[in-house]
Design a protein around this motif. Structure first.
Motif, PDB file in Angstrom:
ATOM      1  N   LEU A 170      62.939  65.364  11.587  1.00 16.15           N
ATOM      2  CA  LEU A 170      63.000  66.649  10.883  1.00 16.15           C
ATOM      3  C   LEU A 170      63.593  67.755  11.759  1.00 16.15           C
ATOM      4  N   SER A 171      63.339  67.688  13.064  1.00 14.32           N
ATOM      5  CA  SER A 171      63.817  68.738  13.954  1.00 14.32           C
ATOM      6  C   SER A 171      65.340  68.837  13.966  1.00 14.32           C
ATOM      7  N   ARG A 172      66.017  67.778  13.519  1.00 14.62           N
ATOM      8  CA  ARG A 172      67.486  67.784  13.492  1.00 14.62           C
ATOM      9  C   ARG A 172      68.014  67.929  12.052  1.00 14.62           C
ATOM     10  N   TYR A 173      67.305  68.709  11.250  1.00 15.00           N
ATOM     11  CA  TYR A 173      67.675  68.817   9.838  1.00 15.00           C
ATOM     12  C   TYR A 173      69.048  69.446   9.637  1.00 15.00           C
ATOM     13  N   ARG A 174      69.450  70.317  10.558  1.00 15.78           N
ATOM     14  CA  ARG A 174      70.769  70.932  10.406  1.00 15.78           C
ATOM     15  C   ARG A 174      71.872  69.905  10.595  1.00 15.78           C
ATOM     16  N   GLU A 175      71.689  68.989  11.529  1.00 18.05           N
ATOM     17  CA  GLU A 175      72.665  67.920  11.723  1.00 18.05           C
ATOM     18  C   GLU A 175      72.694  66.991  10.515  1.00 18.05           C
ATOM     19  N   ALA A 176      71.532  66.749   9.919  1.00 12.17           N
ATOM     20  CA  ALA A 176      71.480  65.912   8.718  1.00 12.17           C
ATOM     21  C   ALA A 176      72.283  66.544   7.584  1.00 12.17           C
ATOM     22  N   ILE A 177      72.167  67.848   7.434  1.00 16.46           N
ATOM     23  CA  ILE A 177      72.933  68.551   6.409  1.00 16.46           C
ATOM     24  C   ILE A 177      74.425  68.443   6.697  1.00 16.46           C
ATOM     25  N   GLU A 178      74.789  68.602   7.958  1.00 22.37           N
ATOM     26  CA  GLU A 178      76.206  68.523   8.319  1.00 22.37           C
ATOM     27  C   GLU A 178      76.772  67.127   8.088  1.00 22.37           C
ATOM     28  N   ALA A 179      75.940  66.095   8.239  1.00 19.91           N
ATOM     29  CA  ALA A 179      76.390  64.732   7.958  1.00 19.91           C
ATOM     30  C   ALA A 179      76.706  64.548   6.480  1.00 19.91           C
ATOM     31  N   ASN A 180      76.095  65.353   5.630  1.00 24.66           N
ATOM     32  CA  ASN A 180      76.404  65.324   4.202  1.00 24.66           C
ATOM     33  C   ASN A 180      77.603  66.191   3.863  1.00 24.66           C
ATOM     34  N   LEU A 181      77.781  67.274   4.595  1.00 30.42           N
ATOM     35  CA  LEU A 181      78.921  68.152   4.341  1.00 30.42           C
ATOM     36  C   LEU A 181      80.234  67.508   4.778  1.00 30.42           C
ATOM     37  N   ALA A 182      80.193  66.732   5.865  1.00 37.01           N
ATOM     38  CA  ALA A 182      81.409  66.127   6.429  1.00 37.01           C
ATOM     39  C   ALA A 182      81.293  64.610   6.334  1.00 37.01           C
ATOM     40  N   ARG A 183      81.253  64.094   5.117  1.00 42.31           N
ATOM     41  CA  ARG A 183      81.070  62.651   4.925  1.00 42.31           C
ATOM     42  C   ARG A 183      82.173  61.836   5.588  1.00 42.31           C
ATOM     43  N   GLY A 184      83.410  62.295   5.483  1.00 37.81           N
ATOM     44  CA  GLY A 184      84.506  61.536   6.059  1.00 37.81           C
ATOM     45  C   GLY A 184      84.376  61.411   7.565  1.00 37.81           C
ATOM     46  N   ARG A 185      83.983  62.491   8.243  1.00 38.92           N
ATOM     47  CA  ARG A 185      83.862  62.464   9.701  1.00 38.92           C
ATOM     48  C   ARG A 185      82.681  61.611  10.139  1.00 38.92           C
ATOM     49  N   TYR A 186      81.562  61.729   9.433  1.00 38.74           N
ATOM     50  CA  TYR A 186      80.366  60.963   9.787  1.00 38.74           C
ATOM     51  C   TYR A 186      80.363  59.557   9.178  1.00 38.74           C
ATOM     52  N   GLN A 187      81.226  59.343   8.177  1.00 38.48           N
ATOM     53  CA  GLN A 187      81.193  58.110   7.384  1.00 38.48           C
ATOM     54  C   GLN A 187      79.769  57.871   6.858  1.00 38.48           C
ATOM     55  N   SER A 188      79.223  58.896   6.258  1.00 36.78           N
ATOM     56  CA  SER A 188      77.832  58.875   5.799  1.00 36.78           C
ATOM     57  C   SER A 188      77.748  58.549   4.314  1.00 36.78           C
ATOM     58  N   VAL A 189      76.631  57.962   3.934  1.00 32.93           N
ATOM     59  CA  VAL A 189      76.309  57.763   2.525  1.00 32.93           C
ATOM     60  C   VAL A 189      74.938  58.395   2.267  1.00 32.93           C
ATOM     61  N   LYS A 190      73.876  57.699   2.636  1.00 26.76           N
ATOM     62  CA  LYS A 190      72.533  58.258   2.473  1.00 26.76           C
ATOM     63  C   LYS A 190      71.985  58.673   3.835  1.00 26.76           C
ATOM     64  N   THR A 191      71.640  59.930   3.937  1.00 29.49           N
ATOM     65  CA  THR A 191      70.993  60.473   5.127  1.00 29.49           C
ATOM     66  C   THR A 191      69.500  60.602   4.841  1.00 29.49           C
ATOM     67  N   ALA A 192      68.677  60.146   5.769  1.00 31.17           N
ATOM     68  CA  ALA A 192      67.224  60.188   5.557  1.00 31.17           C
ATOM     69  C   ALA A 192      66.528  60.760   6.782  1.00 31.17           C
ATOM     70  N   PHE A 193      65.377  61.358   6.543  1.00 31.43           N
ATOM     71  CA  PHE A 193      64.534  61.836   7.630  1.00 31.43           C
ATOM     72  C   PHE A 193      63.513  60.775   7.970  1.00 31.43           C
ATOM     73  N   ASP A 194      63.422  60.462   9.254  1.00 33.60           N
ATOM     74  CA  ASP A 194      62.448  59.486   9.745  1.00 33.60           C
ATOM     75  C   ASP A 194      61.223  60.257  10.220  1.00 33.60           C
ATOM     76  N   LEU A 195      60.159  60.201   9.456  1.00 37.63           N
ATOM     77  CA  LEU A 195      58.939  60.956   9.759  1.00 37.63           C
ATOM     78  C   LEU A 195      58.038  60.210  10.727  1.00 37.63           C
ATOM     79  N   THR A 196      58.455  59.015  11.158  1.00 32.15           N
ATOM     80  CA  THR A 196      57.649  58.263  12.120  1.00 32.15           C
ATOM     81  C   THR A 196      57.973  58.662  13.555  1.00 32.15           C
ATOM     82  N   VAL A 197      59.019  59.455  13.740  1.00 27.61           N
ATOM     83  CA  VAL A 197      59.351  59.957  15.070  1.00 27.61           C
ATOM     84  C   VAL A 197      58.965  61.413  15.144  1.00 27.61           C
ATOM     85  N   ASN A 198      59.010  61.977  16.326  1.00 23.00           N
ATOM     86  CA  ASN A 198      58.558  63.350  16.549  1.00 23.00           C
ATOM     87  C   ASN A 198      59.288  64.303  15.627  1.00 23.00           C
ATOM     88  N   ALA A 199      58.525  65.005  14.777  1.00 28.50           N
ATOM     89  CA  ALA A 199      59.124  65.953  13.831  1.00 28.50           C
ATOM     90  C   ALA A 199      59.501  67.255  14.498  1.00 28.50           C
TER      91      ALA A 199
END
Length: 412
Positions: A383-412
């Motif tokens: 969760l602490s990197r939520y801004r990067e997660a948003i950017e991975a959705n904004l720049a799909r071609g650069r990240y080659q992203s499809v589904k971005t998810a938050f892993d709540l099992t690691v330090n939030a």
């Protein structure tokens, strides 16, 4: 607990609408309506409700639309803020209420986020809810809970982008041990697309066009094959990596978005349609695909859906189309197209039985029917990197992203 909170503010809305095009971070950076906060633990609304620990939570296109103020004002009365976002949720049951039945601590569950009459204490329920069709609930702004069609857009009950949440047992669908966490977090978006595919009523002889390169489009490809359809399926998307993934998930063909003339000629080549050029405007076609599933919801994708579907064909709008400017609806009446809106999930009829879309998805996943959809989860973030997660959705071609998810099992 910690939670990723969207808190609607009119001054921040005005600022973002004014300069957000030039400075996108005004939507999700410091001082925006979005922030990661410490919050009090949620209170269960009743003795049956259970406590959950989210494990993985997907970042959805509708979350992005909320953050970037692209959702239609028609939805505003049916949401309430501040709200912890997140409605694509894989969670673990951590505590039971004194009257909980049918759920055990430690179970992995996919969470149905809808908040219909039954959970709002509304008696008698609205007509759709009384018929068991809670996806059509007409009272999502009423009852004992604040307005909110689903978790993630409702201020009383945190969504899955937080370290704690509560839910009613009827919202929980047990995830079999054979289903991975990455597949489990996809149950909600897979259910969205499977519901749309079932609504389309595909026949094996149909040629199907799926428009989009995001999770909903790829989930539609998965659903078509997992349900056993042998229709010829083509994906129309923007990036080369999306075309490769489309074939992995069962598409027969895939091609990239082009200019109007070249794209119309490509559709004609693939379907046998004929292309005509008006004196002004884009090409007109006769013939095309029997079924088109629009998984984007933009003016361009809706226009393509209407243009590339043959007369008497069916167009399924599952991409959350909102206010669309300069869409020519002529082909709807001229070609007598059937337009089908598809939003979420509900009771489905399949193979002589009737079950909820979530349960059907989980059954298909457990039986390995269809391609493995877990490849769609391309990026996970704390969760602490939520801004990067948003950017991975904004720049799909650069990240080659499809589904971005938050892993709540690691330090939030």
């Amino acid at each position: 607990m910690k939670g990723l909170v969207f808190d609607l503010s009119i001054p921040k809305y005005v600022l973002a609408k004014g300069i957000g095009g030039m400075y996108p971070k005004v939507h999700y950076g410091p001082g925006s309506c979005l922030s990661l906060r410490k919050l009090p633990s949620p209170t269960p609304p009743g003795p049956e409700w259970v406590r959950l620990r989210p494990l993985l939570t997907g970042l959805c296109g509708s979350d992005m639309a909320t953050v970037f103020f692209k959702a239609s004002p028609q939805l505003e009365p049916f949401n309430s803020f501040p709200a912890v976002l997140g409605h694509e949720i894989l969670a673990e049951v951590t505590a039971l209420g004194p009257e909980t039945r049918g759920v055990e601590v430690g179970q992995r569950v996919a969470v149905n986020p809808l908040l219909p009459c039954r959970l709002r204490g509304i008696h008698p329920p609205c007509k759709p809810c009384a018929a068991g069709l809670e996806n059509g609930c007409e009272r999502t702004a009423d009852g004992c809970l604040a307005a909110g069609q689903m978790l993630g857009y409702q201020k009383d009950l945190p969504g899955g982008m937080g370290t704690e949440m509560v839910a009613h047992p009827s919202q929980l669908h047990l995830v079999p041990a054979s289903v991975s966490n990455k597949a489990g977090v996809l149950v909600e978006p897979l259910a969205v697309s499977l519901h749309a595919v079932l609504k389309a009523g595909l026949k094996d002889e149909d040629r199907v066009l799926v428009i989009g390169g995001g999770p909903v489009a790829f989930a539609a490809l998965w659903a078509i094959r997992a349900l056993g359809h042998r229709s010829h399926v083509t994906l129309l998307a923007t990036e080369e990596y999306q075309l490769k993934l489309a074939r992995l998930l069962g598409a027969d063909e895939a091609f990239r978005v082009q200019g109007d003339v070249a794209e119309a000629q490509e559709v004609a080549r693939r379907t046998g349609a004929r292309v005509y050029q008006p004196v002004i405007g884009p090409p007109a076609l006769t013939g095309g695909f029997e079924v088109t599933i629009d998984c984007i919801g933009s003016a361009a994708s809706v226009q393509d859906s209407l243009r590339y579907t043959r007369a008497l064909g069916r167009v399924v709008l599952v991409g959350a189309a909102g206010i669309l400017e300069r869409v020519d609806w002529t082909t709807v009446w001229r070609n007598e197209l059937t337009l089908l809106g598809s939003y979420v999930y509900g009771p489905e009829s399949f193979r002589g039985g009737r079950k909820h879309t979530f349960d059907l998805v989980l059954e298909l996943l457990a039986r390995r029917e269809g391609p493995d959809p877990s490849v769609l989860v391309t990026h996970t973030f704390p969760l602490s990197r939520y801004r990067e997660a948003i950017e991975a959705n904004l720049a799909r071609g650069r990240y080659q992203s499809v589904k971005t998810a938050f892993d709540l099992t690691v330090n939030a």
